[in-house]
Design a protein around this motif. Structure first.
Motif, PDB file in Angstrom:
ATOM      1  N   LEU A 266       6.722  65.171  69.685  1.00 30.54           N
ATOM      2  CA  LEU A 266       7.578  65.970  68.808  1.00 30.54           C
ATOM      3  C   LEU A 266       6.806  66.293  67.536  1.00 30.54           C
ATOM      4  O   LEU A 266       5.899  65.557  67.138  1.00 30.54           O
ATOM      5  CB  LEU A 266       8.852  65.202  68.435  1.00 30.54           C
ATOM      6  N   SER A 267       7.182  67.352  66.871  1.00 30.48           N
ATOM      7  CA  SER A 267       6.661  67.612  65.536  1.00 30.48           C
ATOM      8  C   SER A 267       7.377  66.687  64.552  1.00 30.48           C
ATOM      9  O   SER A 267       8.477  66.203  64.827  1.00 30.48           O
ATOM     10  CB  SER A 267       6.885  69.069  65.143  1.00 30.48           C
ATOM     11  N   ARG A 268       6.764  66.431  63.401  1.00 28.22           N
ATOM     12  CA  ARG A 268       7.414  65.566  62.405  1.00 28.22           C
ATOM     13  C   ARG A 268       8.762  66.123  61.945  1.00 28.22           C
ATOM     14  O   ARG A 268       9.737  65.368  61.835  1.00 28.22           O
ATOM     15  CB  ARG A 268       6.496  65.350  61.205  1.00 28.22           C
ATOM     16  N   PRO A 269       8.870  67.435  61.647  1.00 28.97           N
ATOM     17  CA  PRO A 269      10.186  67.963  61.257  1.00 28.97           C
ATOM     18  C   PRO A 269      11.245  67.774  62.347  1.00 28.97           C
ATOM     19  O   PRO A 269      12.396  67.445  62.043  1.00 28.97           O
ATOM     20  CB  PRO A 269       9.904  69.443  60.996  1.00 28.97           C
ATOM     21  N   THR A 270      10.848  67.951  63.618  1.00 27.73           N
ATOM     22  CA  THR A 270      11.805  67.761  64.715  1.00 27.73           C
ATOM     23  C   THR A 270      12.210  66.306  64.826  1.00 27.73           C
ATOM     24  O   THR A 270      13.391  65.988  65.027  1.00 27.73           O
ATOM     25  CB  THR A 270      11.202  68.244  66.046  1.00 27.73           C
ATOM     26  N   LEU A 271      11.245  65.404  64.677  1.00 26.17           N
ATOM     27  CA  LEU A 271      11.557  63.975  64.703  1.00 26.17           C
ATOM     28  C   LEU A 271      12.562  63.619  63.617  1.00 26.17           C
ATOM     29  O   LEU A 271      13.572  62.952  63.878  1.00 26.17           O
ATOM     30  CB  LEU A 271      10.281  63.168  64.510  1.00 26.17           C
ATOM     31  N   ASN A 272      12.324  64.064  62.390  1.00 31.32           N
ATOM     32  CA  ASN A 272      13.241  63.770  61.289  1.00 31.32           C
ATOM     33  C   ASN A 272      14.611  64.383  61.526  1.00 31.32           C
ATOM     34  O   ASN A 272      15.636  63.805  61.152  1.00 31.32           O
ATOM     35  CB  ASN A 272      12.651  64.271  59.973  1.00 31.32           C
ATOM     36  N   THR A 273      14.633  65.563  62.146  1.00 34.41           N
ATOM     37  CA  THR A 273      15.910  66.206  62.469  1.00 34.41           C
ATOM     38  C   THR A 273      16.687  65.371  63.478  1.00 34.41           C
ATOM     39  O   THR A 273      17.893  65.162  63.320  1.00 34.41           O
ATOM     40  CB  THR A 273      15.664  67.616  63.036  1.00 34.41           C
ATOM     41  N   TYR A 274      16.015  64.863  64.508  1.00 30.28           N
ATOM     42  CA  TYR A 274      16.689  64.039  65.513  1.00 30.28           C
ATOM     43  C   TYR A 274      17.204  62.737  64.904  1.00 30.28           C
ATOM     44  O   TYR A 274      18.290  62.254  65.260  1.00 30.28           O
ATOM     45  CB  TYR A 274      15.740  63.738  66.671  1.00 30.28           C
ATOM     46  N   LEU A 275      16.430  62.157  63.992  1.00 28.56           N
ATOM     47  CA  LEU A 275      16.900  60.953  63.309  1.00 28.56           C
ATOM     48  C   LEU A 275      18.170  61.253  62.509  1.00 28.56           C
ATOM     49  O   LEU A 275      19.115  60.453  62.499  1.00 28.56           O
ATOM     50  CB  LEU A 275      15.812  60.420  62.371  1.00 28.56           C
ATOM     51  N   GLN A 276      18.195  62.406  61.851  1.00 27.20           N
ATOM     52  CA  GLN A 276      19.363  62.797  61.081  1.00 27.20           C
ATOM     53  C   GLN A 276      20.571  63.020  61.984  1.00 27.20           C
ATOM     54  O   GLN A 276      21.694  62.647  61.637  1.00 27.20           O
ATOM     55  CB  GLN A 276      19.064  64.058  60.268  1.00 27.20           C
ATOM     56  N   TYR A 277      20.352  63.636  63.151  1.00 26.23           N
ATOM     57  CA  TYR A 277      21.443  63.827  64.109  1.00 26.23           C
ATOM     58  C   TYR A 277      22.071  62.487  64.475  1.00 26.23           C
ATOM     59  O   TYR A 277      23.304  62.344  64.487  1.00 26.23           O
ATOM     60  CB  TYR A 277      20.928  64.495  65.388  1.00 26.23           C
ATOM     61  N   MET A 278      21.230  61.503  64.798  1.00 24.24           N
ATOM     62  CA  MET A 278      21.763  60.201  65.216  1.00 24.24           C
ATOM     63  C   MET A 278      22.385  59.445  64.046  1.00 24.24           C
ATOM     64  O   MET A 278      23.297  58.641  64.240  1.00 24.24           O
ATOM     65  CB  MET A 278      20.669  59.381  65.894  1.00 24.24           C
ATOM     66  N   HIS A 279      21.900  59.709  62.843  1.00 26.23           N
ATOM     67  CA  HIS A 279      22.526  59.128  61.656  1.00 26.23           C
ATOM     68  C   HIS A 279      23.944  59.685  61.479  1.00 26.23           C
ATOM     69  O   HIS A 279      24.893  58.929  61.266  1.00 26.23           O
ATOM     70  CB  HIS A 279      21.668  59.436  60.428  1.00 26.23           C
ATOM     71  N   GLU A 280      24.090  60.991  61.589  1.00 19.51           N
ATOM     72  CA  GLU A 280      25.408  61.609  61.422  1.00 19.51           C
ATOM     73  C   GLU A 280      26.346  61.242  62.563  1.00 19.51           C
ATOM     74  O   GLU A 280      27.570  61.198  62.373  1.00 19.51           O
ATOM     75  CB  GLU A 280      25.259  63.127  61.319  1.00 19.51           C
TER      76      GLU A 280
END
Length: 397
Positions: A266-280
């Motif tokens: 994954l790209s770093r921005p995509t990784l951070n986005t997925y982490l945010q999805y699971m956080h929400e």
């Protein structure tokens, strides 16, 4: 449309609940548009059905529909609202609203058209009122339903009515408060079972298959809710699952986002986005550095699973005692307080209080001489001074 009332009556007839949540009394049910948000399995449907039975019974002024029911596939919520309003209905309860594609625009139309109709909507914790075809943030009032606190679990298990306390009360009067509580129940007697299965109310269906059901609940969130609400391509679901497994077997996880992104392809921005999805989605809890400005592309200092029950999803050392302690503390605090990382301690709360979490032998060495510093101590019923029993933070909610 008349079959909607038949389904409504059938659901109420078969519904049983052995406890009620505090949020039941805190909600202003008279709001014209009311949102109840929360993770899967947290008890949103139970909360709504209890209210309907208590206030309306089987009166046709209230109508309950669930958008994940196959019988709703050919129906529009605006048509349901019109029919219910014309039949003299005053309250419409719509469950699982995130299952309906055009929910925001139609809710706006209902709000603007039917002035006397009260609408209560439940949906995923990742439901954004300001997104979609219509911004509902200025029309609707939102309440967030969290999992059971330790206090609520003790009340259910022992048929008690133990009250909640503020953080300020606990910091100042924890000796007196703990002494009063232990006269009614020994919280340590139930603490480990709460960490294992006490956060989700469906444990009352039986604990034998609890973790299997919990896995299914998380799978449903990843496979259905996240792709639907964030318009995620289905071929990325397995990458999110792989990411979650990697974190779940390593928590508390201190991410090197560059290496992690590479390993996940994954790209770093995509990784951070997925982490945010699971956080929400209330699967992960991201711990940020209090000294750094938060952005969607910044990496968290640590990553925890959202609640201690999730630490038992995979059979690894992720459910070690130290991790469970920290996960419990962060989970019980984060609902109503700002929790961030601290260079001299495990957590900073509200930008002011420093906490170290540990067992009975934990010392002040790491946070010595720091103002507003405390130890949250496991396996102690009552402590003194700035040493506070860890279980007592389960009485914040």
């Amino acid at each position: 449309m008349e079959t909607l009332y038949t389904g409504h009556v059938q659901i109420l007839t078969e519904f049983e609940a052995t406890f009620s949540r505090d949020l039941q009394e805190e909600i202003d049910w008279n709001e014209k548009l009311l949102f109840i948000k929360g993770a899967r399995g947290i008890g949103k449907t139970t909360l709504i059905l209890q209210h309907i039975l208590q206030v309306f019974g089987f009166d046709k002024k209230a109508l309950y529909v669930s958008m994940d029911n196959i019988n709703m596939a050919d129906k529009r919520i605006i048509d349901i609202a019109k029919y219910h309003n014309n039949q003299g209905g005053t309250h419409l309860f719509i469950d699982e609203i995130h299952k309906y594609e055009n929910w925001s625009q139609e809710l706006k139309n209902i709000y603007d058209t039917y002035k006397k109709l009260r609408v209560v909507v439940s949906g995923s914790s990742i439901l954004h009122l300001y997104k979609g075809n219509a911004d509902l943030s200025r029309r609707g009032v939102t309440y967030n339903l969290h999992g059971l606190s330790l206090r609520e679990y003790l009340n259910i298990q022992n048929k008690l009515n133990l009250k909640k306390y503020s953080l300020d009360e606990i910091l100042k009067n924890h000796v007196k408060i703990a002494s009063q509580i232990v006269k009614e129940v020994n919280p340590l007697q139930y603490f480990r079972e709460y960490l294992s299965h006490g956060y989700y109310p469906f444990y009352l269906e039986g604990t034998r298959n609890f973790h299997q059901k919990l896995n299914q609940t998380i799978n449903q969130t990843i496979e259905n809710d996240i792709p639907q609400l964030f318009h995620l391509e289905l071929n990325n679901i397995n990458k999110i699952k792989k990411l979650l497994y990697h974190i779940a077997t390593s928590v508390p996880f201190q991410p090197n986002t560059t290496k992690l992104a590479e390993s996940m392809e994954l790209s770093r921005p995509t990784l951070n986005t997925y982490l945010q999805y699971m956080h929400e989605a209330k699967i992960l809890q991201l711990l940020w550095d209090s000294t750094k400005a938060y952005t969607l592309i910044s990496k968290p200092e640590k990553i925890y699973l959202q609640n201690p029950n999730l630490c038992h999803m995979v059979l690894t050392n992720s459910a070690n005692l130290g991790n469970l302690r920290e996960t419990f503390f962060m989970n019980q605090l984060a609902n109503n307080h700002t929790v961030s990382s601290s260079k001299q301690g495990d957590f900073m709360v509200n930008g002011k209080f420093i906490f170290e979490v540990g067992g009975e032998k934990k010392s002040f060495k790491q946070i010595a001489d720091l103002p507003n510093s405390y130890l949250a101590i496991d396996n102690e019923l009552i402590c003194a001074g700035n040493r506070i029993p860890l279980w007592l933070f389960g009485f914040l909610g």
